[in-house]
Design an enzyme around this catalytic site. Sequence first.
Site, PDB file in Angstrom:
ATOM      1  N   GLY A   1       0.824  -1.196   0.000  1.00  0.00           N
ATOM      2  CA  GLY A   1       0.000   0.000   0.000  1.00  0.00           C
ATOM      3  C   GLY A   1       0.859   1.246   0.000  1.00  0.00           C
ATOM      4  O   GLY A   1       1.965   1.245   0.544  1.00  0.00           O
ATOM      5  N   SER A   2       0.370   2.327  -0.598  1.00  0.00           N
ATOM      6  CA  SER A   2       1.070   3.605  -0.549  1.00  0.00           C
ATOM      7  C   SER A   2       0.817   4.274   0.797  1.00  0.00           C
ATOM      8  O   SER A   2       0.044   3.773   1.623  1.00  0.00           O
ATOM      9  CB  SER A   2       0.608   4.498  -1.696  1.00  0.00           C
ATOM     10  N   GLY A   3       1.465   5.400   1.021  1.00  0.00           N
ATOM     11  CA  GLY A   3       1.330   6.112   2.283  1.00  0.00           C
ATOM     12  C   GLY A   3       2.483   5.847   3.237  1.00  0.00           C
ATOM     13  O   GLY A   3       2.516   6.404   4.333  1.00  0.00           O
ATOM     14  N   HIS A   4       3.430   4.983   2.802  1.00  0.00           N
ATOM     15  CA  HIS A   4       4.605   4.677   3.615  1.00  0.00           C
ATOM     16  C   HIS A   4       5.869   5.301   3.021  1.00  0.00           C
ATOM     17  O   HIS A   4       6.973   4.927   3.399  1.00  0.00           O
ATOM     18  CB  HIS A   4       4.820   3.170   3.715  1.00  0.00           C
TER      19      HIS A   4
ATOM     20  N   LYS B   1       6.015  -7.537   2.709  1.00  0.00           N
ATOM     21  CA  LYS B   1       5.702  -7.311   4.118  1.00  0.00           C
ATOM     22  C   LYS B   1       4.510  -8.204   4.496  1.00  0.00           C
ATOM     23  O   LYS B   1       3.549  -8.329   3.725  1.00  0.00           O
ATOM     24  CB  LYS B   1       5.334  -5.837   4.360  1.00  0.00           C
TER      25      LYS B   1
ATOM     26  N   ASP C   1      -1.294  -8.254   0.977  1.00  0.00           N
ATOM     27  CA  ASP C   1      -0.040  -8.328   0.220  1.00  0.00           C
ATOM     28  C   ASP C   1       0.361  -9.785  -0.001  1.00  0.00           C
ATOM     29  O   ASP C   1       0.774 -10.169  -1.105  1.00  0.00           O
ATOM     30  CB  ASP C   1       1.091  -7.618   0.981  1.00  0.00           C
TER      31      ASP C   1
ATOM     32  N   HIS D   1      -0.124   1.240   9.762  1.00  0.00           N
ATOM     33  CA  HIS D   1      -1.391   1.746   9.225  1.00  0.00           C
ATOM     34  C   HIS D   1      -2.239   2.308  10.346  1.00  0.00           C
ATOM     35  O   HIS D   1      -3.441   2.488  10.206  1.00  0.00           O
ATOM     36  CB  HIS D   1      -2.162   0.627   8.528  1.00  0.00           C
TER      37      HIS D   1
END
Lengths: 329, 329
Positions: B53-56, B104, B109, B215
């Site tokens: 996921g993006s945002g990391h 991860k 994922d 998250h």
Amino acid sequence: MKKLINHVDSVLTESLQGFATAHANIVTLDSAGRFVQRRHLKAGKVALISGGGSGHEPLHTGFIGHGMLDAACPGQVFTSPTPDQMLAAAEAVDTGTGVLFIVKNYSGDMMNFQMAADMLDRPHATVIVNDDVAVENSTYTTGRRGVAGTLLVERIVGAAAERGMGLADLKALGDAVNKNTASMGVALSSCTVPAAGSPTFHISDDEMEVGVGIHGEPGRRRVKLGSADEIAAELTGAALRDLELRSGQEVFLLVNGFGGTPLMELYVMVNAAHKVLEGSGVKAVRHLTGSYVTSLEMAGCSITICAADQPTLELWDSPLHTAALRWGM
Amino acid sequence: MKKLINHVDSVLTESLQGFATAHANIVTLDSAGRFVQRRHLKAGKVALISGGGSGHEPLHTGFIGHGMLDAACPGQVFTSPTPDQMLAAAEAVDTGTGVLFIVKNYSGDMMNFQMAADMLDRPHATVIVNDDVAVENSTYTTGRRGVAGTLLVERIVGAAAERGMGLADLKALGDAVNKNTASMGVALSSCTVPAAGSPTFHISDDEMEVGVGIHGEPGRRRVKLGSADEIAAELTGAALRDLELRSGQEVFLLVNGFGGTPLMELYVMVNAAHKVLEGSGVKAVRHLTGSYVTSLEMAGCSITICAADQPTLELWDSPLHTAALRWGM
């Protein structure tokens, strides 16, 4: 106030100790905590010294090392360092070739660096950075403020010093880079100075401060939050108008986060700024994107444009080894 | 929600475009936006692919380049990428020597990378990262979560791949580094996913979430905000207990900001973590401090300890050229 600290009074000291421990291969911390200096000085090189209030990390300590600064004098958060800090730093890092001070234009910094310079019995010169086009005069400033463009001045002048350029030429180069650099920022939230314990300013959930300073000082206007495209148009446009660039001009583009804005959003701003630059016929040939000149945890960003030419690009690309920026070595 | 964006639906696309523009010398963005890949592939090198996921950010796109990843597949914010993204990436960057997926440990994922692996008609292997010692099983996880230690796995395995190590050995190396790596984090504030528009969780002004996930998932406990020393003792202590290190062991120390915590505070945490390590007879010989595996603008940090030996230190120190980390070239 929610911060990862032990005591308000020891934040700076503990942070500097952590920094010096983590980067012991690059820097040492003065035993009295007055300055951080490059571990391996280079004889015959003009010494570059900067400093200012803390809370803008990685500026300035993170830019000490090969190809950038020789020392930085950290004041308490958003508070100028004292003249004895600059004097002690100058005596520690001058190898006999002179000292160049790089000073952001804030009244306290200007006064204290000037006092240090007056007392310093060594060849020296001072470059004043005042790249913020948002406002003329401000809360802590006579004239324009020095903000994220300071990074570009420190890097380009630092690279030239590393190559052996003399004091007078470095001063002239620094003045020229400053003149060719323009920045403007926007804040979406305030920051909280540890010693104050509460936010520096209040801003509503639907507002932004356009032209904000890096201490949360007021800028041009407080308006409803705009889109990334609108904000980029205003910030980039202001910088471009100030520099009066010709079509075809190559530039450095620095999209700088103030500390509380995710990298994901900074790249949205890069994309938006590019559209503005393209519309003006200006070409970004070097990019730096990240939180480099911060205001603690303030949300927002600034956009800095610096006119590039072959000599400054070569200096920018030359080997660099600091805690915050590193390439070529 | 205050963010530097245009539209919630286009954040990822615009951010990737800005990223690809700013780092055009290192990466290219797939025309359909499914993955970001290394611009200059190296024939005969096993291809390393990660994603999530993006945002990391800067994880994972910021770690593409010489000495680290060959491609990264970004999902929407905190949402797994799809199998077709990984397949497309694998087909784009495999030079015939095979593909190593670094994943991860999150259910989405794991499932999607597994589907991609099942469909992939090329030699491949998968390293699963599960370095978070806070909790066994979690909101999005069966077993331990993969967090900031992913960076260490990607770097050390990436360096070995660059030197020509084969697929089976890379898989074994990645598994070993993962086994030698332990992390735990703390959150002082929530983050806000753009598509959600409101904070992921509520936390009081005097509380912290110990063992938080990247998250914003719950960790071990919600307690009153502690001091930096107390927090460092808990996070570092948990990692040390998990790894069962002998006295004298050398380690990598990663103090990772979640996005909204100033660098000044992260160095306070470095200083605090060092006291804990010294008390345990463990010596940090490499440091990385900054916001590298983030949760948008969440305030807080994680501490990662990874046992070091001569081979992993040499791999760590070898030339690296990515958007977010660079040295030696």
